[in-house]
Design a protein around this motif. Structure first.
Motif, PDB file in Angstrom:
ATOM      1  N   UNK B  70       0.830  -1.210   0.000  1.00 51.50           N
ATOM      2  CA  UNK B  70       0.000   0.000   0.000  1.00 51.50           C
ATOM      3  C   UNK B  70       0.868   1.266   0.000  1.00 51.50           C
ATOM      4  N   UNK B  75      -1.613  -2.774  -3.831  1.00 50.31           N
ATOM      5  CA  UNK B  75      -2.226  -3.674  -2.851  1.00 50.31           C
ATOM      6  C   UNK B  75      -1.820  -5.079  -3.254  1.00 50.31           C
ATOM      7  N   UNK B  77      -3.449  -8.649  -3.107  1.00 48.74           N
ATOM      8  CA  UNK B  77      -4.581  -9.500  -2.764  1.00 48.74           C
ATOM      9  C   UNK B  77      -4.232 -10.978  -2.901  1.00 48.74           C
ATOM     10  N   UNK B 134       4.645  -8.118 -13.079  1.00 53.41           N
ATOM     11  CA  UNK B 134       3.377  -7.816 -13.757  1.00 53.41           C
ATOM     12  C   UNK B 134       3.030  -6.343 -13.588  1.00 53.41           C
ATOM     13  N   UNK B 140       0.256  -3.894 -15.332  1.00 51.71           N
ATOM     14  CA  UNK B 140      -1.078  -4.303 -14.909  1.00 51.71           C
ATOM     15  C   UNK B 140      -1.341  -3.632 -13.570  1.00 51.71           C
ATOM     16  N   UNK B 141      -2.587  -3.145 -13.348  1.00 53.90           N
ATOM     17  CA  UNK B 141      -2.849  -2.506 -12.053  1.00 53.90           C
ATOM     18  C   UNK B 141      -2.693  -3.535 -10.942  1.00 53.90           C
ATOM     19  N   UNK B 143      -4.365  -4.242  -8.338  1.00 51.98           N
ATOM     20  CA  UNK B 143      -5.572  -4.984  -7.968  1.00 51.98           C
ATOM     21  C   UNK B 143      -5.744  -6.192  -8.880  1.00 51.98           C
ATOM     22  N   UNK B 144      -5.728  -5.958 -10.189  1.00 47.88           N
ATOM     23  CA  UNK B 144      -5.972  -7.054 -11.129  1.00 47.88           C
ATOM     24  C   UNK B 144      -4.820  -8.046 -11.142  1.00 47.88           C
ATOM     25  N   UNK B 145      -3.571  -7.537 -11.098  1.00 46.89           N
ATOM     26  CA  UNK B 145      -2.421  -8.440 -11.132  1.00 46.89           C
ATOM     27  C   UNK B 145      -2.477  -9.412  -9.959  1.00 46.89           C
ATOM     28  N   UNK B 147      -5.151 -10.073  -7.914  1.00 50.77           N
ATOM     29  CA  UNK B 147      -6.353 -10.930  -7.941  1.00 50.77           C
ATOM     30  C   UNK B 147      -6.065 -12.125  -8.830  1.00 50.77           C
ATOM     31  N   UNK B 148      -5.503 -11.869 -10.013  1.00 50.40           N
ATOM     32  CA  UNK B 148      -5.215 -12.938 -10.966  1.00 50.40           C
ATOM     33  C   UNK B 148      -4.168 -13.899 -10.440  1.00 50.40           C
ATOM     34  N   UNK B 149      -3.055 -13.354  -9.919  1.00 51.42           N
ATOM     35  CA  UNK B 149      -1.995 -14.251  -9.451  1.00 51.42           C
ATOM     36  C   UNK B 149      -2.459 -15.019  -8.218  1.00 51.42           C
TER      37      UNK B 149
END
Lengths: 340, 336
Positions: B70, B75, B77, B134, B140-141, B143-145, B147-149
């Motif tokens: 942060x 972030x 996740x 990533x 990649x943002x 959040x998405x990086x 969440x995906x990983x």
């Protein structure tokens, strides 16, 4: 996504042809869907049975409507992970209420579920606009709080088919084209999904509030200076996402004939994956209903076809995760190309 | 935006006591007094605090990992997925070298133990590096990086185990999670060492300073010559390593590793980071704040459990607490 972009990859960023293709992510994801269908169909021809295609389309409905809501939020540059909790809360409260009151019907319950979703969505809006907080953190908090309150204070046991209101189940079972599918028709809910999609499309492209969502996603300050009302727009976005979620929750219950308050845990990842696959940029300002619907279709196609392709379902998460990363990387590459 | 980097660096130096820290300390005291007065005979017993010293460290490491990412406005996740994957990889390694059960496994030697730790930590470093690359290379943002990983890490764990938990770890492994060092819970000792190291890294090295600068204003940080890519990459590698360490503690304490353990830890880690004064938009956060928030929330949660609150209502309270702390932060900022 790369298969249709490959021929133009060598083109320069300023070539009009490349720019035309880059601004239409529907082409990429649509091409991916076609390729996937051909491959899956050649591995197992049973894929092309009308019954299989109908069940595939039916599986699009819930993820699809939720994806419309998430797309609106992402167009504005935000993200929403609270909608599964809102959907389930709306469904469970509505069905509990119907059983308690002995009421049976379709229109009024859906209106109530949509209202519950709308109110919960407005709470998100309040935190995002009023307190200027990052949407991810806000929706993580509201989602957990709503789910915890539902399970802890309302009930944690599922309502089975014997206690479900019959009219709701009857509604969820409506189908047509029964002669084509050999007994199993196409769920009428697909039409409902299409109608909602057209509505959202018209709202985004042809109304002032739709334009202000795109403007907000481009730049909040620019949207404000251009005279858009940022507060109304943010409340509209999160309210609409909540309303769509509430409506979908009850639809989900009536389609599976069970009201389970622990349902839909983790579905946000599938929905976000589908929206990103459809070309919506998390930086906001770019995306379309058509792209999102194709993204949902492709994701459902890939994950549902694992069984038909004789791949263990434990691989499903790896497929979804890879889709999120690859699609997000491709979208980010596209955005930089367009900006360049 | 016209301030020079040097002036910004000066502004970042701790001047007085951070109000977020005071708020957090006050909260911890209030929670303690509340729980102690509501339920003195059950709450004021040594075993309550003893169990906190074993349970808190794994959550604390995840929260510090969250705070680290942060700081640059990102972030992570994927921490839970990576923690579980690390535990599972170590467990599979033990089962492969010393058998799935029996005395060989229970009395596995130091070499096998170090191998397990090495594999888990390597998984954390690699996983964190994937996230970092990533985010910094593929743009990649976060959040998405993550969440995906996170999905991929959980998916790999699921494919490796087929679903059920891996049960049975060497005796020395469970000593990491259940033993004592000089009378203090071993996980707590590990936590203190790691928290101290990260705290020093953030406050006394160029890395920590540039991480906060990047979070405050990425463009200014780039133009002032900071290597933003490398710094952010390093922060995600650190976050992955901390997650893997939490995975080691979790599997050591429970003697099991599973692909979907500790899902609720994700919200709690975010909550503790935010409550501890971390700005999720970047630029502000400290190990001290996170540690105080961790302490307060562990007191609260064991107090609620002793009062026989349902786990669901505890979840609700976590969520509500997160929203409340956001509101308080917003109000405090507005008053300034």
């Amino acid at each position: 996504m790369s298969n249709t972009l490959t021929p133009v990859l060598s083109g320069r960023a300023d070539s009009p042809r490349l720019a035309w293709v880059l601004k239409r992510p529907e082409l990429g994801v649509g091409g991916l869907a076609v390729v996937a269908m051909v491959v899956i169909g050649s591995i197992n021809p049973a894929f092309w049975d009308a019954a299989n295609l109908f069940s595939l389309l039916r599986a699009n409905v819930i993820t699809g409507i939720l994806a419309l809501g998430v797309m609106i939020v992402m167009l504005s540059g935000g993200i929403d992970v609270s909608f599964p909790a809102f959907a389930i809360a709306a469904m469970y409260l509505t069905i509990k209420g119907m059983i308690a009151l002995g009421y049976d019907g379709v229109v009024l319950p859906f209106a109530v579920a949509t209202m519950i979703g709308l109110l919960l969505g407005l709470i998100n809006g309040l935190f995002v606009y009023g307190l200027r907080m990052i949407p991810l953190i806000v929706t993580l908090g509201t989602g957990t709080a709503v789910r915890g309150l539902l399970l802890g204070a309302v009930g944690s046991s599922q309502i089975n088919i014997d206690r479900m209101p019959p009219a709701l189940i009857g509604f969820g079972r409506l189908e047509f084209l029964r002669s084509v599918g050999g007994g199993n028709g196409l769920s009428t809910m697909v039409v409902l999904y299409a109608a909602l999609a057209v509505m959202v499309h018209l709202m985004l492209r042809h109304t002032l509030i739709g334009r202000s969502i795109f403007a907000l996603g481009g730049s909040e300050e620019a949207a404000r200076r251009a005279g858009f009302n940022v507060r109304t727009t943010i409340f509209f976005i999160y309210g609409m996402a909540g309303a769509l979620a509430g409506c979908t929750g009850l639809l989900h219950g009536s389609m599976i004939w069970v009201a389970n308050p622990r349902d839909m845990v983790g579905i946000e990842l599938d929905v976000i994956a589908a929206v990103v696959l459809g070309g919506t940029s998390i930086f906001g300002g770019r995306g379309s209903v058509m792209g999102t619907m194709l993204g949902v279709f492709t994701l459902v196609l890939l994950t549902n076809s694992l069984i038909i392709m004789h791949i263990d379902t434990t691989w499903q998460r790896i497929v979804t995760g890879s889709i999120v990363i690859l699609a997000a990387a491709a979208t980010s590459w596209r955005d930089r190309r367009i900006a360049a | 935006m016209t301030a020079t980097p040097a002036r910004r660096m000066l502004a970042l130096r701790p001047r007085r006591v951070d109000p977020a820290l005071v708020q957090m300390a006050a909260l911890a005291v209030v929670v303690f007094i509340l729980m102690a007065s509501l339920n003195p005979q059950r709450f004021l017993r040594p075993y309550v605090f003893d169990s906190i010293t074993y349970m808190a460290p794994e959550l604390g490491l995840l929260s510090i990992a969250m705070m680290l990412t942060m700081l640059s406005g990102g972030i992570d996740l994927s921490v839970i997925g990576l923690a579980n994957l690390a535990g599972i990889l170590a467990g599979l390694f033990f089962h492969a070298t010393a058998g799935a059960s029996g005395p060989d496994l229970r009395h596995a030697g130091a070499a096998v133990l170090c191998g397990g730790i090495g594999i888990a930590v390597t998984a954390g470093i690699v996983g964190g590096a994937i996230n970092g690359l990533l985010i910094t290379r593929a743009r990649v943002t976060p959040i998405l990086a993550t969440i995906g990983s996170g999905q991929i890490f959980t998916g790999i764990a699921l494919v490796l185990t087929g679903g059920p938990a891996i049960v049975g770890f060497p005796g020395a492994w469970s000593a990491i999670g259940n033993g004592r060092v000089l009378g203090v819970a071993a996980p707590l000792v590990i936590f203190i060492v790691i928290a101290g190291t990260i705290g020093g890294l953030l406050t006394r090295t160029p890395f920590g300073l540039s991480l906060k600068l990047i979070g405050t204003n990425t463009r200014a940080a780039t133009f002032s010559g900071l290597r933003t890519g490398r710094t952010v990459l390093l922060s995600y590698i650190l976050s992955g390593t901390l997650a893997a360490t939490a995975g080691i503690l979790l599997s050591a304490r429970t003697n099991a590793a599973k692909s979907d353990y500790g899902i609720s830890y994700l919200l709690q880690a975010v909550l503790i980071a935010v409550l501890g004064g971390t700005n999720p938009a970047g630029g502000r956060g400290s190990v001290w704040g996170v540690t105080l928030a961790l302490f307060a929330l562990m007191l609260l949660s064991s107090g609620l459990q002793l009062m026989r609150f349902s786990n669901f209502l505890v979840d609700f309270i976590w969520g509500a607490f997160l929203l409340l702390s956001i509101a308080l932060n917003a109000l405090r900022q507005r008053r300034r």
